[in-house]
Design a protein around this motif. Sequence first.
Motif, PDB file in Angstrom:
ATOM      1  N   LYS A  20      10.815 -43.473  -5.039  1.00 24.78           N
ATOM      2  CA  LYS A  20      10.245 -44.684  -4.416  1.00 24.78           C
ATOM      3  C   LYS A  20      10.761 -45.978  -5.039  1.00 24.78           C
ATOM      4  O   LYS A  20      11.119 -46.913  -4.319  1.00 24.78           O
ATOM      5  CB  LYS A  20       8.723 -44.588  -4.586  1.00 24.78           C
ATOM      6  CG  LYS A  20       7.911 -45.504  -3.742  1.00 24.78           C
ATOM      7  CD  LYS A  20       6.426 -45.177  -3.912  1.00 24.78           C
ATOM      8  CE  LYS A  20       6.101 -44.928  -5.362  1.00 24.78           C
ATOM      9  NZ  LYS A  20       4.707 -44.745  -5.689  1.00 24.78           N
ATOM     10  N   THR A  38       4.028 -52.459  -8.440  1.00 21.12           N
ATOM     11  CA  THR A  38       2.633 -52.559  -8.896  1.00 21.12           C
ATOM     12  C   THR A  38       2.305 -51.483  -9.935  1.00 21.12           C
ATOM     13  O   THR A  38       1.414 -51.677 -10.755  1.00 21.12           O
ATOM     14  CB  THR A  38       1.635 -52.469  -7.721  1.00 21.12           C
ATOM     15  OG1 THR A  38       1.786 -51.204  -7.077  1.00 21.12           O
ATOM     16  CG2 THR A  38       1.867 -53.579  -6.718  1.00 21.12           C
ATOM     17  N   ARG A  94       7.430 -46.979 -19.795  1.00 24.46           N
ATOM     18  CA  ARG A  94       7.935 -45.716 -19.222  1.00 24.46           C
ATOM     19  C   ARG A  94       7.745 -44.545 -20.194  1.00 24.46           C
ATOM     20  O   ARG A  94       8.088 -43.411 -19.876  1.00 24.46           O
ATOM     21  CB  ARG A  94       9.426 -45.830 -18.875  1.00 24.46           C
ATOM     22  CG  ARG A  94       9.765 -47.002 -17.962  1.00 24.46           C
ATOM     23  CD  ARG A  94       9.194 -46.863 -16.576  1.00 24.46           C
ATOM     24  NE  ARG A  94       9.235 -48.130 -15.844  1.00 24.46           N
ATOM     25  CZ  ARG A  94       8.517 -48.382 -14.750  1.00 24.46           C
ATOM     26  NH1 ARG A  94       7.712 -47.469 -14.262  1.00 24.46           N
ATOM     27  NH2 ARG A  94       8.591 -49.549 -14.155  1.00 24.46           N
ATOM     28  N   VAL A 102      -2.186 -44.015 -18.132  1.00 16.94           N
ATOM     29  CA  VAL A 102      -2.277 -44.987 -17.028  1.00 16.94           C
ATOM     30  C   VAL A 102      -3.255 -44.568 -15.934  1.00 16.94           C
ATOM     31  O   VAL A 102      -3.921 -45.423 -15.332  1.00 16.94           O
ATOM     32  CB  VAL A 102      -0.867 -45.323 -16.464  1.00 16.94           C
ATOM     33  CG1 VAL A 102      -0.198 -44.117 -15.825  1.00 16.94           C
ATOM     34  CG2 VAL A 102      -0.921 -46.476 -15.482  1.00 16.94           C
ATOM     35  N   SER A 103      -3.427 -43.265 -15.682  1.00 22.01           N
ATOM     36  CA  SER A 103      -4.326 -42.853 -14.590  1.00 22.01           C
ATOM     37  C   SER A 103      -5.776 -43.280 -14.838  1.00 22.01           C
ATOM     38  O   SER A 103      -6.391 -43.905 -13.973  1.00 22.01           O
ATOM     39  CB  SER A 103      -4.234 -41.349 -14.330  1.00 22.01           C
ATOM     40  OG  SER A 103      -3.109 -41.068 -13.531  1.00 22.01           O
ATOM     41  N   ARG A 112      -8.652 -52.662 -11.149  1.00 27.19           N
ATOM     42  CA  ARG A 112      -7.941 -52.728  -9.869  1.00 27.19           C
ATOM     43  C   ARG A 112      -8.161 -54.092  -9.210  1.00 27.19           C
ATOM     44  O   ARG A 112      -7.223 -54.694  -8.694  1.00 27.19           O
ATOM     45  CB  ARG A 112      -8.390 -51.607  -8.924  1.00 27.19           C
ATOM     46  CG  ARG A 112      -8.174 -50.209  -9.470  1.00 27.19           C
ATOM     47  CD  ARG A 112      -8.155 -49.174  -8.361  1.00 27.19           C
ATOM     48  NE  ARG A 112      -6.974 -49.297  -7.536  1.00 27.19           N
ATOM     49  CZ  ARG A 112      -5.794 -48.764  -7.843  1.00 27.19           C
ATOM     50  NH1 ARG A 112      -5.633 -48.048  -8.920  1.00 27.19           N
ATOM     51  NH2 ARG A 112      -4.765 -48.950  -7.055  1.00 27.19           N
ATOM     52  N   GLY A 133       3.723 -49.014  -4.502  1.00 22.37           N
ATOM     53  CA  GLY A 133       2.528 -48.623  -5.249  1.00 22.37           C
ATOM     54  C   GLY A 133       1.883 -47.402  -4.645  1.00 22.37           C
ATOM     55  O   GLY A 133       2.557 -46.471  -4.200  1.00 22.37           O
ATOM     56  N   ARG A 134       0.541 -47.405  -4.662  1.00 21.03           N
ATOM     57  CA  ARG A 134      -0.223 -46.271  -4.116  1.00 21.03           C
ATOM     58  C   ARG A 134      -1.163 -46.722  -3.007  1.00 21.03           C
ATOM     59  O   ARG A 134      -1.484 -45.965  -2.116  1.00 21.03           O
ATOM     60  CB  ARG A 134      -1.084 -45.635  -5.229  1.00 21.03           C
ATOM     61  CG  ARG A 134      -0.327 -45.129  -6.433  1.00 21.03           C
ATOM     62  CD  ARG A 134       0.479 -43.899  -6.072  1.00 21.03           C
ATOM     63  NE  ARG A 134       1.010 -43.239  -7.261  1.00 21.03           N
ATOM     64  CZ  ARG A 134       1.993 -43.698  -8.004  1.00 21.03           C
ATOM     65  NH1 ARG A 134       2.576 -44.837  -7.695  1.00 21.03           N
ATOM     66  NH2 ARG A 134       2.416 -43.018  -9.069  1.00 21.03           N
ATOM     67  N   ILE A 136      -0.973 -50.003  -1.452  1.00 15.40           N
ATOM     68  CA  ILE A 136      -0.533 -51.317  -0.956  1.00 15.40           C
ATOM     69  C   ILE A 136      -0.815 -51.438   0.545  1.00 15.40           C
ATOM     70  O   ILE A 136      -1.374 -52.435   1.003  1.00 15.40           O
ATOM     71  CB  ILE A 136       0.968 -51.572  -1.274  1.00 15.40           C
ATOM     72  CG1 ILE A 136       1.269 -51.265  -2.752  1.00 15.40           C
ATOM     73  CG2 ILE A 136       1.339 -53.018  -0.941  1.00 15.40           C
ATOM     74  CD1 ILE A 136       0.392 -51.985  -3.742  1.00 15.40           C
ATOM     75  N   ASP A 187      -4.871 -39.243  -8.767  1.00 22.69           N
ATOM     76  CA  ASP A 187      -4.719 -40.476  -7.984  1.00 22.69           C
ATOM     77  C   ASP A 187      -5.296 -40.322  -6.569  1.00 22.69           C
ATOM     78  O   ASP A 187      -5.802 -41.280  -5.998  1.00 22.69           O
ATOM     79  CB  ASP A 187      -3.232 -40.876  -7.892  1.00 22.69           C
ATOM     80  CG  ASP A 187      -2.659 -41.299  -9.248  1.00 22.69           C
ATOM     81  OD1 ASP A 187      -3.445 -41.632 -10.154  1.00 22.69           O
ATOM     82  OD2 ASP A 187      -1.417 -41.286  -9.405  1.00 22.69           O
ATOM     83  N   ARG A 190      -9.474 -40.109  -6.837  1.00 21.94           N
ATOM     84  CA  ARG A 190     -10.333 -41.122  -7.459  1.00 21.94           C
ATOM     85  C   ARG A 190     -11.123 -41.843  -6.350  1.00 21.94           C
ATOM     86  O   ARG A 190     -10.668 -41.949  -5.198  1.00 21.94           O
ATOM     87  CB  ARG A 190      -9.502 -42.109  -8.284  1.00 21.94           C
ATOM     88  CG  ARG A 190      -8.650 -43.003  -7.452  1.00 21.94           C
ATOM     89  CD  ARG A 190      -7.864 -44.013  -8.285  1.00 21.94           C
ATOM     90  NE  ARG A 190      -6.933 -44.677  -7.398  1.00 21.94           N
ATOM     91  CZ  ARG A 190      -5.686 -44.981  -7.688  1.00 21.94           C
ATOM     92  NH1 ARG A 190      -5.193 -44.721  -8.869  1.00 21.94           N
ATOM     93  NH2 ARG A 190      -4.917 -45.569  -6.797  1.00 21.94           N
TER      94      ARG A 190
HETATM   95  O1   DC Z   1       4.348 -45.678  -9.809  1.00 20.15           O
HETATM   96  P1   DC Z   1       4.035 -45.434 -11.292  1.00 20.15           P
HETATM   97  O2   DC Z   1       4.227 -44.014 -11.719  1.00 20.15           O
HETATM   98  O3   DC Z   1       4.723 -46.402 -12.192  1.00 20.15           O
HETATM   99  O4   DC Z   1       2.471 -45.741 -11.390  1.00 20.15           O
HETATM  100  C1   DC Z   1       1.793 -45.603 -12.600  1.00 20.15           C
HETATM  101  C2   DC Z   1       0.336 -45.252 -12.372  1.00 20.15           C
HETATM  102  O5   DC Z   1      -0.363 -46.365 -11.816  1.00 20.15           O
HETATM  103  C3   DC Z   1       0.072 -44.050 -11.473  1.00 20.15           C
HETATM  104  O6   DC Z   1      -0.696 -43.099 -12.193  1.00 20.15           O
HETATM  105  C4   DC Z   1      -0.742 -44.566 -10.340  1.00 20.15           C
HETATM  106  C5   DC Z   1      -1.148 -45.961 -10.735  1.00 20.15           C
HETATM  107  N1   DC Z   1      -0.981 -46.913  -9.641  1.00 20.15           N
HETATM  108  C6   DC Z   1      -2.094 -47.226  -8.882  1.00 20.15           C
HETATM  109  O7   DC Z   1      -3.166 -46.681  -9.124  1.00 20.15           O
HETATM  110  N2   DC Z   1      -1.987 -48.138  -7.890  1.00 20.15           N
HETATM  111  C7   DC Z   1      -0.820 -48.744  -7.611  1.00 20.15           C
HETATM  112  N3   DC Z   1      -0.753 -49.634  -6.630  1.00 20.15           N
HETATM  113  C8   DC Z   1       0.332 -48.412  -8.379  1.00 20.15           C
HETATM  114  C9   DC Z   1       0.223 -47.481  -9.382  1.00 20.15           C
END
Ligand code: DC
Length: 230
Positions: A20, A38, A94, A102-103, A112, A133-134, A136, A187, A190
């Motif tokens: 992505k 994001t 990273r 991060v989760s 958030r 992102g996740r 967006i 993810d 949640r």
């Molecule tokens: O895309 P990534 O692996 O860099 O994202 C890191 C973490 O952030 C992943 O566990 C999910 C979270 N995340 C999120 O909850 N919402 C977003 N818009 C982007 C990432």
Amino acid sequence: MSERRFSGQVTLDGPSGTGKSSVARAVATRLGAAYLDTGAMYRAATVAVLDAGVDLTDAEAVTRAVSEAAIEVGTAADAEVVTVDGVDVAERIRGAEVTRTVSPVSAVPAVRRLLVDRQRSLVAAADAVVVEGRDIGTVVLPDATLKVYLTAAPEARAQRRAGQLGVTDAHKIAEIAADLRRRDSYDSSRADSPLRPAADAIVVDSTGLDQDAVVDRVLDLALTAVGEPA
Ligand code: DC
């Protein structure tokens, strides 16, 4: 170099390991658009939480640590700028420690809300932008010009991640796949802003496609969305 006039927002959501970020950067470059990662913002917030040394299960303390930190994420497609309190953390975000933590940080609703506000301000400042992102397409930019949900089979995603890390050992690749599945299920399940495609998103499955093919597909969709078919 940008190929054609595009003005608007492209959202690129989906699980980890689909390629992505590379696709989002390449699409932004080809459209002459800004780019916002994001995930990097949630990762930078996690650095702030780790450095504050707070209990990860204490949502209030986690939120305070994030709100008190100066988190900057650049919006140029050709340079990764991520700082926390003026310190360059582009590499650190990273690393394994941040990836592990991060989760739970990104599952805190108040965290958030803080970051979504910043994401919307950064997007508002750009005439054209690709945002990955996740949530967006579902939460941050419900009226985006084009919403893409990028997915791929878990095995393909683990192979891709292993290739990036230079890992060839089958046992390690299986561990990477297990970690991807663990993060996906966290993810997606949640309560706040779970990972899922928006009702009006176009799902692109990158299993078996190379990066250029995915980039071309997203570019076609973006140009078609603004009435300028490729
Ligand atoms: O895309 P990534 O692996 O860099 O994202 C890191 C973490 O952030 C992943 O566990 C999910 C979270 N995340 C999120 O909850 N919402 C977003 N818009 C982007 C990432």
